[in-house]
Write a protein that holds these residues in place. Sequence first.
Motif, PDB file in Angstrom:
ATOM      1  N   TYR A  42     -11.466 -24.511 -31.137  1.00 11.95           N
ATOM      2  CA  TYR A  42     -10.081 -25.634 -31.714  1.00 11.95           C
ATOM      3  C   TYR A  42      -9.682 -25.478 -32.446  1.00 11.95           C
ATOM      4  N   GLY A  43     -10.602 -26.342 -33.453  1.00 15.61           N
ATOM      5  CA  GLY A  43      -9.899 -27.003 -34.791  1.00 15.61           C
ATOM      6  C   GLY A  43     -10.253 -25.862 -36.345  1.00 15.61           C
ATOM      7  N   ASN A  47      -5.700 -25.212 -34.206  1.00 15.06           N
ATOM      8  CA  ASN A  47      -5.450 -26.898 -32.896  1.00 15.06           C
ATOM      9  C   ASN A  47      -4.946 -25.140 -31.541  1.00 15.06           C
ATOM     10  N   THR A  89      -3.840 -24.208 -25.379  1.00 20.89           N
ATOM     11  CA  THR A  89      -4.310 -25.467 -25.088  1.00 20.89           C
ATOM     12  C   THR A  89      -5.124 -25.866 -24.517  1.00 20.89           C
TER      13      THR A  89
END
Length: 126
Positions: A42-43, A47, A89
């Motif tokens: 994710y990072g 994101n 997300t």
Amino acid sequence: IAIIGILSAVVLASLNTARSKGNDAAIQADLSTVRTQAEIYYGSNGNSYGAAGSLCTAAVFADPTITKAIAGAQAANGGTALTCINLTTAYAIASKLASDASKYWCVDSTGVARQTTAAPTTSVCP
């Protein structure tokens, strides 16, 4: 000979229970690896967990470390496919438990890691 046979049956039954619980622990460890690696993914990917979907081979679940963890969990649960759901997300992943096929171990992007009675249908554990 009869006494030895009875004792052997008791020991074998205990070993099968221990083996199933060991497989459950392996499933939990593999899905913990998925959770950790998914946050790194994710990072590293702006994101995002990748394009929304429900395949255990796409987006965040295509990461090589996650792919290995998914394969390990599937081997530990007796070969039953995992349930994977991701949005850009959020994500959730669950595996049936080896000791009780009516229960699942589920982890998601909110930090939840728990036993459930159903596979996730959204990006959070039920």
